[in-house]
Write a protein that holds these residues in place. Sequence first.
Motif, PDB file in Angstrom:
ATOM      1  N   ALA A  66      69.409  12.013 121.153  1.00 24.29           N
ATOM      2  CA  ALA A  66      70.049  10.700 121.023  1.00 24.29           C
ATOM      3  C   ALA A  66      69.122   9.723 120.303  1.00 24.29           C
ATOM      4  O   ALA A  66      69.564   8.964 119.432  1.00 24.29           O
ATOM      5  CB  ALA A  66      70.434  10.159 122.400  1.00 24.29           C
ATOM      6  N   PHE A  67      67.830   9.757 120.642  1.00 23.15           N
ATOM      7  CA  PHE A  67      66.865   8.879 119.977  1.00 23.15           C
ATOM      8  C   PHE A  67      66.815   9.170 118.484  1.00 23.15           C
ATOM      9  O   PHE A  67      66.837   8.262 117.653  1.00 23.15           O
ATOM     10  CB  PHE A  67      65.473   9.056 120.600  1.00 23.15           C
ATOM     11  CG  PHE A  67      64.384   8.432 119.789  1.00 23.15           C
ATOM     12  CD1 PHE A  67      64.168   7.064 119.829  1.00 23.15           C
ATOM     13  CD2 PHE A  67      63.581   9.209 118.967  1.00 23.15           C
ATOM     14  CE1 PHE A  67      63.164   6.480 119.069  1.00 23.15           C
ATOM     15  CE2 PHE A  67      62.583   8.637 118.199  1.00 23.15           C
ATOM     16  CZ  PHE A  67      62.371   7.268 118.252  1.00 23.15           C
ATOM     17  N   LEU A  68      66.736  10.460 118.121  1.00 21.57           N
ATOM     18  CA  LEU A  68      66.652  10.831 116.707  1.00 21.57           C
ATOM     19  C   LEU A  68      67.915  10.428 115.951  1.00 21.57           C
ATOM     20  O   LEU A  68      67.830   9.964 114.802  1.00 21.57           O
ATOM     21  CB  LEU A  68      66.409  12.336 116.563  1.00 21.57           C
ATOM     22  CG  LEU A  68      65.029  12.826 116.993  1.00 21.57           C
ATOM     23  CD1 LEU A  68      64.951  14.348 116.845  1.00 21.57           C
ATOM     24  CD2 LEU A  68      63.927  12.160 116.197  1.00 21.57           C
ATOM     25  N   THR A  69      69.064  10.569 116.577  1.00 19.98           N
ATOM     26  CA  THR A  69      70.316  10.171 115.942  1.00 19.98           C
ATOM     27  C   THR A  69      70.333   8.671 115.680  1.00 19.98           C
ATOM     28  O   THR A  69      70.696   8.219 114.581  1.00 19.98           O
ATOM     29  CB  THR A  69      71.517  10.581 116.828  1.00 19.98           C
ATOM     30  OG1 THR A  69      71.487  11.997 117.000  1.00 19.98           O
ATOM     31  CG2 THR A  69      72.833  10.166 116.212  1.00 19.98           C
ATOM     32  N   GLU A  70      69.933   7.890 116.676  1.00 15.49           N
ATOM     33  CA  GLU A  70      69.875   6.433 116.509  1.00 15.49           C
ATOM     34  C   GLU A  70      68.857   6.040 115.442  1.00 15.49           C
ATOM     35  O   GLU A  70      69.105   5.143 114.631  1.00 15.49           O
ATOM     36  CB  GLU A  70      69.525   5.765 117.835  1.00 15.49           C
ATOM     37  CG  GLU A  70      70.612   5.863 118.871  1.00 15.49           C
ATOM     38  CD  GLU A  70      70.164   5.375 120.238  1.00 15.49           C
ATOM     39  OE1 GLU A  70      69.082   4.751 120.340  1.00 15.49           O
ATOM     40  OE2 GLU A  70      70.890   5.620 121.212  1.00 15.49           O
ATOM     41  N   GLU A  71      67.717   6.715 115.438  1.00 13.59           N
ATOM     42  CA  GLU A  71      66.673   6.414 114.461  1.00 13.59           C
ATOM     43  C   GLU A  71      67.144   6.744 113.049  1.00 13.59           C
ATOM     44  O   GLU A  71      66.907   5.982 112.109  1.00 13.59           O
ATOM     45  CB  GLU A  71      65.406   7.209 114.813  1.00 13.59           C
ATOM     46  CG  GLU A  71      64.191   6.809 114.055  1.00 13.59           C
ATOM     47  CD  GLU A  71      63.662   5.418 114.395  1.00 13.59           C
ATOM     48  OE1 GLU A  71      62.751   4.963 113.701  1.00 13.59           O
ATOM     49  OE2 GLU A  71      64.164   4.784 115.347  1.00 13.59           O
ATOM     50  N   GLU A  72      67.827   7.861 112.888  1.00 11.69           N
ATOM     51  CA  GLU A  72      68.347   8.243 111.576  1.00 11.69           C
ATOM     52  C   GLU A  72      69.368   7.221 111.086  1.00 11.69           C
ATOM     53  O   GLU A  72      69.344   6.817 109.919  1.00 11.69           O
ATOM     54  CB  GLU A  72      68.980   9.630 111.649  1.00 11.69           C
ATOM     55  CG  GLU A  72      69.513  10.108 110.322  1.00 11.69           C
ATOM     56  CD  GLU A  72      70.155  11.480 110.407  1.00 11.69           C
ATOM     57  OE1 GLU A  72      70.440  12.042 109.340  1.00 11.69           O
ATOM     58  OE2 GLU A  72      70.387  11.984 111.521  1.00 11.69           O
ATOM     59  N   THR A  73      70.244   6.774 111.981  1.00 11.44           N
ATOM     60  CA  THR A  73      71.237   5.756 111.622  1.00 11.44           C
ATOM     61  C   THR A  73      70.552   4.468 111.192  1.00 11.44           C
ATOM     62  O   THR A  73      70.919   3.862 110.175  1.00 11.44           O
ATOM     63  CB  THR A  73      72.182   5.489 112.808  1.00 11.44           C
ATOM     64  OG1 THR A  73      72.833   6.715 113.154  1.00 11.44           O
ATOM     65  CG2 THR A  73      73.204   4.423 112.490  1.00 11.44           C
ATOM     66  N   ARG A  74      69.549   4.054 111.953  1.00 11.36           N
ATOM     67  CA  ARG A  74      68.824   2.823 111.614  1.00 11.36           C
ATOM     68  C   ARG A  74      68.140   2.936 110.256  1.00 11.36           C
ATOM     69  O   ARG A  74      68.208   2.022 109.433  1.00 11.36           O
ATOM     70  CB  ARG A  74      67.785   2.510 112.688  1.00 11.36           C
ATOM     71  CG  ARG A  74      67.080   1.168 112.486  1.00 11.36           C
ATOM     72  CD  ARG A  74      65.953   0.973 113.473  1.00 11.36           C
ATOM     73  NE  ARG A  74      64.880   1.939 113.323  1.00 11.36           N
ATOM     74  CZ  ARG A  74      63.931   1.896 112.368  1.00 11.36           C
ATOM     75  NH1 ARG A  74      63.947   0.944 111.455  1.00 11.36           N
ATOM     76  NH2 ARG A  74      62.973   2.805 112.323  1.00 11.36           N
ATOM     77  N   LEU A  75      67.518   4.069 109.986  1.00 14.57           N
ATOM     78  CA  LEU A  75      66.831   4.261 108.710  1.00 14.57           C
ATOM     79  C   LEU A  75      67.808   4.273 107.534  1.00 14.57           C
ATOM     80  O   LEU A  75      67.519   3.711 106.468  1.00 14.57           O
ATOM     81  CB  LEU A  75      66.009   5.550 108.732  1.00 14.57           C
ATOM     82  CG  LEU A  75      64.788   5.534 109.651  1.00 14.57           C
ATOM     83  CD1 LEU A  75      64.176   6.925 109.753  1.00 14.57           C
ATOM     84  CD2 LEU A  75      63.756   4.520 109.171  1.00 14.57           C
ATOM     85  N   ARG A  76      68.964   4.886 107.735  1.00 17.56           N
ATOM     86  CA  ARG A  76      69.983   4.893 106.668  1.00 17.56           C
ATOM     87  C   ARG A  76      70.479   3.465 106.399  1.00 17.56           C
ATOM     88  O   ARG A  76      70.670   3.081 105.251  1.00 17.56           O
ATOM     89  CB  ARG A  76      71.155   5.787 107.053  1.00 17.56           C
ATOM     90  CG  ARG A  76      70.834   7.257 106.993  1.00 17.56           C
ATOM     91  CD  ARG A  76      72.066   8.082 107.402  1.00 17.56           C
ATOM     92  NE  ARG A  76      71.717   9.448 107.642  1.00 17.56           N
ATOM     93  CZ  ARG A  76      71.768  10.419 106.736  1.00 17.56           C
ATOM     94  NH1 ARG A  76      72.152  10.136 105.521  1.00 17.56           N
ATOM     95  NH2 ARG A  76      71.438  11.651 107.052  1.00 17.56           N
ATOM     96  N   GLU A  77      70.707   2.699 107.460  1.00 18.92           N
ATOM     97  CA  GLU A  77      71.161   1.319 107.296  1.00 18.92           C
ATOM     98  C   GLU A  77      70.095   0.480 106.602  1.00 18.92           C
ATOM     99  O   GLU A  77      70.413  -0.340 105.743  1.00 18.92           O
ATOM    100  CB  GLU A  77      71.544   0.725 108.644  1.00 18.92           C
ATOM    101  CG  GLU A  77      72.799   1.318 109.234  1.00 18.92           C
ATOM    102  CD  GLU A  77      73.051   0.907 110.674  1.00 18.92           C
ATOM    103  OE1 GLU A  77      72.186   0.229 111.284  1.00 18.92           O
ATOM    104  OE2 GLU A  77      74.117   1.272 111.201  1.00 18.92           O
ATOM    105  N   ASP A  78      68.821   0.692 106.969  1.00 16.32           N
ATOM    106  CA  ASP A  78      67.729  -0.037 106.313  1.00 16.32           C
ATOM    107  C   ASP A  78      67.647   0.321 104.835  1.00 16.32           C
ATOM    108  O   ASP A  78      67.441  -0.544 103.980  1.00 16.32           O
ATOM    109  CB  ASP A  78      66.390   0.263 106.997  1.00 16.32           C
ATOM    110  CG  ASP A  78      66.265  -0.384 108.367  1.00 16.32           C
ATOM    111  OD1 ASP A  78      67.135  -1.204 108.731  1.00 16.32           O
ATOM    112  OD2 ASP A  78      65.295  -0.045 109.088  1.00 16.32           O
ATOM    113  N   ALA A  79      67.808   1.607 104.516  1.00 16.38           N
ATOM    114  CA  ALA A  79      67.752   2.049 103.115  1.00 16.38           C
ATOM    115  C   ALA A  79      68.908   1.448 102.328  1.00 16.38           C
ATOM    116  O   ALA A  79      68.731   0.996 101.189  1.00 16.38           O
ATOM    117  CB  ALA A  79      67.777   3.570 103.042  1.00 16.38           C
ATOM    118  N   ALA A  80      70.084   1.401 102.932  1.00 11.24           N
ATOM    119  CA  ALA A  80      71.255   0.812 102.253  1.00 11.24           C
ATOM    120  C   ALA A  80      71.036  -0.678 102.019  1.00 11.24           C
ATOM    121  O   ALA A  80      71.374  -1.205 100.953  1.00 11.24           O
ATOM    122  CB  ALA A  80      72.514   1.053 103.075  1.00 11.24           C
TER     123      ALA A  80
END
Length: 86
Positions: A66-80
Amino acid sequence: MGPTRAPEPHESTRVSNGLKEFLWNLDGLGKVHCLNLGPAWQTTLNFFIERGFRVSSEDILRGWKAFLTEEETRLREDAAACERWT
């Protein structure tokens, strides 16, 4: 004891004698704390709780996923967001 839960599709359903062997080692112990780091079965938790054990349970692999999924989502949003600013 409470109802048992059905195993999730990725969980093993093999029979294990580990708990039985573990319980032989607990005979005669006083106040005990039990830490479960995997998926918890309510019947197993009830077994220890009814015998006066203090039980803590945390499915660390599910929590880590769950942590990795949330972290991946956050990183994608930051990159966008960065792409919109450039």
